[in-house]
Design a protein around this motif. Sequence first.
Motif, PDB file in Angstrom:
ATOM      1  N   VAL A  76       0.834  -1.211   0.000  1.00  0.00           N
ATOM      2  CA  VAL A  76       0.000   0.000   0.000  1.00  0.00           C
ATOM      3  C   VAL A  76       0.864   1.254   0.000  1.00  0.00           C
ATOM      4  O   VAL A  76       0.736   2.113  -0.872  1.00  0.00           O
ATOM      5  CB  VAL A  76      -0.943   0.011   1.227  1.00  0.00           C
ATOM      6  N   SER A  77       1.767   1.368   0.970  1.00  0.00           N
ATOM      7  CA  SER A  77       2.482   2.629   1.179  1.00  0.00           C
ATOM      8  C   SER A  77       3.539   2.916   0.119  1.00  0.00           C
ATOM      9  O   SER A  77       3.759   4.075  -0.238  1.00  0.00           O
ATOM     10  CB  SER A  77       3.120   2.639   2.570  1.00  0.00           C
ATOM     11  N   SER A  82      -4.225  -0.396  -3.421  1.00  0.00           N
ATOM     12  CA  SER A  82      -5.219  -0.364  -2.345  1.00  0.00           C
ATOM     13  C   SER A  82      -6.231  -1.489  -2.546  1.00  0.00           C
ATOM     14  O   SER A  82      -6.519  -1.888  -3.668  1.00  0.00           O
ATOM     15  CB  SER A  82      -5.927   0.992  -2.291  1.00  0.00           C
ATOM     16  N   ALA A 103      -6.323   6.391   6.617  1.00  0.00           N
ATOM     17  CA  ALA A 103      -5.826   5.796   5.371  1.00  0.00           C
ATOM     18  C   ALA A 103      -4.641   6.565   4.797  1.00  0.00           C
ATOM     19  O   ALA A 103      -3.935   6.056   3.919  1.00  0.00           O
ATOM     20  CB  ALA A 103      -6.947   5.746   4.337  1.00  0.00           C
ATOM     21  N   CYS A 104      -4.389   7.770   5.287  1.00  0.00           N
ATOM     22  CA  CYS A 104      -3.330   8.631   4.736  1.00  0.00           C
ATOM     23  C   CYS A 104      -2.026   8.547   5.517  1.00  0.00           C
ATOM     24  O   CYS A 104      -1.089   9.292   5.236  1.00  0.00           O
ATOM     25  CB  CYS A 104      -3.796  10.084   4.722  1.00  0.00           C
ATOM     26  N   ARG A 107       1.217   8.417   3.501  1.00  0.00           N
ATOM     27  CA  ARG A 107       1.374   9.273   2.330  1.00  0.00           C
ATOM     28  C   ARG A 107       2.412  10.367   2.583  1.00  0.00           C
ATOM     29  O   ARG A 107       2.467  10.954   3.666  1.00  0.00           O
ATOM     30  CB  ARG A 107       0.033   9.908   1.955  1.00  0.00           C
ATOM     31  N   ARG A 150     -11.838   5.205   1.541  1.00  0.00           N
ATOM     32  CA  ARG A 150     -10.617   4.916   2.296  1.00  0.00           C
ATOM     33  C   ARG A 150      -9.513   4.399   1.369  1.00  0.00           C
ATOM     34  O   ARG A 150      -8.347   4.798   1.497  1.00  0.00           O
ATOM     35  CB  ARG A 150     -10.919   3.886   3.385  1.00  0.00           C
ATOM     36  N   SER A 154      -5.729   6.275   0.338  1.00  0.00           N
ATOM     37  CA  SER A 154      -4.437   5.661   0.648  1.00  0.00           C
ATOM     38  C   SER A 154      -3.376   5.992  -0.401  1.00  0.00           C
ATOM     39  O   SER A 154      -2.216   5.622  -0.249  1.00  0.00           O
ATOM     40  CB  SER A 154      -4.584   4.143   0.798  1.00  0.00           C
TER      41      SER A 154
END
Length: 237
Positions: A76-77, A82, A103-104, A107, A150, A154
Amino acid sequence: MLLSVENLRVSYDKIRALHNIGFNINEGEIVCIIGANGAGKSTTLRAISRLVPVEAGTKMTFMGKDLLQYPADKVVSKLGISHVPEGRRLFGNLTIMENLRLACFARSDRDKIEEDLNRIFMIFPRLEERKLQKAGTLSGGEQQMLAIGRAFMSGRKIMLLDEPSMGLAPLLMLSMFDALKELNQEGTTILLVEQNARMALQFAQRGYVLESGNLVLEGSSEALLDNPEVKNAYLGG
């Protein structure tokens, strides 16, 4: 090519769930995977997200990077994949806004977060109206909106959707797919698995058919909708 999957094999205990399946997704596409319950659809998404272990010989690349080198959180990151799981799995004791903000966490483009948040509220105005309401008190449709929001927040490059129409009334389901098309037109690639085969094929540009963990058919949505085997098995004849 955005995502490439080759020889994907997954087993639970000693039972093989996926048998050497392979497929490709190009940037900007909407692609669906259809099949009966137990065909391996959800397992396929979970394998891409690195939530289940894959067997030796499996190859998966995303934007040219070896997916097998990334644990689930980094998928994800670091990669921007996602996943909206079946059942949504929201934080029910947190508000809509808290779920979206959470969800952030990974980021780095902090300046774009507010812009993306406003975009989600434009697409799903119901979420803005109830942004201080706890997720566990929302209706099924509202929870699905939040789950998609959500995933969007992300920092997605591709969104994996597991049964997004499940439990939704027909009108809300159509509205949901319209919103997803809007997100796709703005640059988000979409891979979804869906038991509602007709809806999935009308929504997607291409599709794959899974049976008992085997990839048995693939083609354009139009071709699959006209295929006699698909009609008999998944479209009611």
